[in-house]
Design a protein around this motif. Structure first.
Motif, short mmCIF file in Angstrom:
data_model
loop_
_atom_site.label_atom_id
_atom_site.label_comp_id
_atom_site.label_asym_id
_atom_site.label_seq_id
_atom_site.Cartn_x
_atom_site.Cartn_y
_atom_site.Cartn_z
N LEU A 6 0.82 -1.21 0.00
CA LEU A 6 0.00 0.00 0.00
C LEU A 6 0.86 1.26 0.00
N PHE A 7 2.05 1.19 0.60
CA PHE A 7 2.92 2.36 0.66
C PHE A 7 3.43 2.77 -0.73
N ASP A 8 3.33 1.89 -1.71
CA ASP A 8 3.78 2.19 -3.06
C ASP A 8 2.68 2.79 -3.93
N THR A 9 1.47 2.87 -3.42
CA THR A 9 0.36 3.37 -4.23
C THR A 9 0.43 4.89 -4.39
N ALA A 196 -5.35 -4.76 -17.87
CA ALA A 196 -5.26 -6.19 -17.54
C ALA A 196 -3.79 -6.60 -17.42
N ALA A 197 -2.94 -6.04 -18.27
CA ALA A 197 -1.51 -6.37 -18.21
C ALA A 197 -0.91 -5.95 -16.87
N TYR A 198 -1.33 -4.80 -16.36
CA TYR A 198 -0.82 -4.35 -15.06
C TYR A 198 -1.19 -5.32 -13.95
N PHE A 199 -2.47 -5.69 -13.86
CA PHE A 199 -2.87 -6.61 -12.79
C PHE A 199 -2.30 -8.01 -13.02
N ILE A 246 7.01 -2.16 -15.16
CA ILE A 246 5.67 -2.27 -14.58
C ILE A 246 4.75 -1.27 -15.27
N LEU A 247 3.64 -1.77 -15.79
CA LEU A 247 2.66 -0.89 -16.44
C LEU A 247 1.74 -0.29 -15.37
N HIS A 248 2.31 0.54 -14.54
CA HIS A 248 1.54 1.18 -13.48
C HIS A 248 0.43 2.03 -14.10
N PRO A 249 -0.71 2.16 -13.42
CA PRO A 249 -1.80 2.97 -13.97
C PRO A 249 -1.40 4.36 -14.44
#
Length: 346
Positions: A6-9, A196-199, A246-249
């Motif tokens: 969660l700290f990375d969000t 979808a790729a991110y998750f 990472i394909l972060h949002p």
């Protein structure tokens, strides 16, 4: 990927949750005898008289003696200021993963603040009365999901469950963006594939390739393998490390503004988080869930148990298949003990 907490969000970074959590550690060390609940027998006796996937999972956790995996806080006897983070109802702090902070073993668990739902029923013995069993169950299940996700050293859920999570996530976000930008069928599939790729990255094995996460190829709702690979090829030039990123949002939003439909040229990350948290109900939880699979799964379980989340419930209402999938997912998540078996900090 199992090193994302969660700290990375984006929400945590915007709210400076890391520094807030770091400040809470010395407070709990100093005031532990006053605010940490040592005797949890009263909590272990709590029962929820409903039969939902969430309540069943809660009962499984209690029956298995797993409440010792959490640090319970009762701040009612502390009459001075408390660290702000302890009062944030929507935030689960897993103290084992507070960055750059030595945390005593006793506190290296998810913190559960039960102050709002408990009272002292026996001042001499200090016994507790839980006034809202349903709220308590929800707190425990959310903490269990977070802790089990953080502790997973390989894939967190089995491929069948993970695929349902990925589909729920991608379909929900694409539905919201389709409404905002009037996306056509292929445009929406492109959006779905990126999210979808991110998750798929976040729910796959920590050693799995990132460029084309294997879990993504199980997502038949996106079309054929050739369809999926073709869409990923379209964004290759916008990725780092030859696609092993990472394909972060936030990155996806920036990519969509560059190579997505013309109508999305001015699309920025803040719009995504605003769309996904547009309702005052669950706004903070949904902002976290956009980045963090553990929170998304918790929301799925709540909705399957009858909770009305405006963003997720609207999508399910329009998609009979997804409603069936969600119900099956929730029942299997509870019955398979995949969360329960990963609670090993007690």
């Amino acid at each position: 990927m199992n090193n994302f907490t969660l700290f990375d969000t984006s929400f945590a970074k915007a709210r400076s949750l890391t520094s807030m959590a770091q400040q809470a550690v010395p407070f709990l060390i100093k005031n532990g005898p006053l605010v940490i609940v040592e005797d949890i027998r009263d909590l272990e006796s709590v029962r929820v008289f409903s039969s939902t996937p969430l309540s069943k999972l809660f009962q499984d956790i209690t029956n298995a003696g797993k409440l010792s995996n959490f640090t319970f806080l009762n701040l009612s006897r502390f009459n001075k200021d408390i660290p702000e983070i302890l009062a944030l109802d929507d935030v689960v702090i897993d103290a084992k993963f507070i960055p750059n902070t030595p945390v005593p073993a006793q506190l290296q668990k998810c913190w559960v603040n039960i102050t709002p739902i408990t009272s002292i029923k026996d001042s001499y013995n200090g016994s507790l009365n839980v006034s809202d069993a349903a709220a308590f169950a929800s707190m425990i299940v959310r903490a269990a999901i977070v802790q089990s996700y953080n502790d997973s050293t390989s894939a967190w859920l089995n491929p069948r469950l993970a695929t349902v999570v990925i589909e729920s996530y991608a379909m929900t976000i694409s539905h919201v963006l389709r409404q905002a930008f009037t996306l056509g069928f292929e445009e929406e599939k492109f959006v779905q594939t990126l999210f979808a790729a991110y998750f798929a990255q976040m729910l796959g094995d920590s050693n799995a390739p990132l460029k084309v996460p294997p879990m993504l190829m199980r997502c038949t709702f996106l079309g054929s393998a050739a369809d999926i690979l073709g869409r990923l090829e379209q964004i290759e030039q916008y990725r780092e490390n030859r696609g092993e990123d990472i394909l972060h949002p936030i990155k996806i939003c920036n990519i969509l503004s560059q190579c997505g439909p013309e109508r999305m040229k001015k699309f920025v990350p803040t719009m995504l988080y605003r769309f996904m948290s547009s309702s005052s109900l669950d706004s903070q939880t949904m902002m976290i869930a956009v980045d963090y699979p553990a929170y998304w799964v918790f929301q799925m379980l709540r909705v399957a148990s009858g909770y009305k989340n405006p963003v997720m419930s609207n999508v399910i209402k329009l998609n009979t298949k997804m409603k069936t999938q969600l119900n099956g997912f929730a029942m299997e998540l509870q019955s398979s003990n995949q969360i329960l078996n990963k609670l090993n900090r007690g």
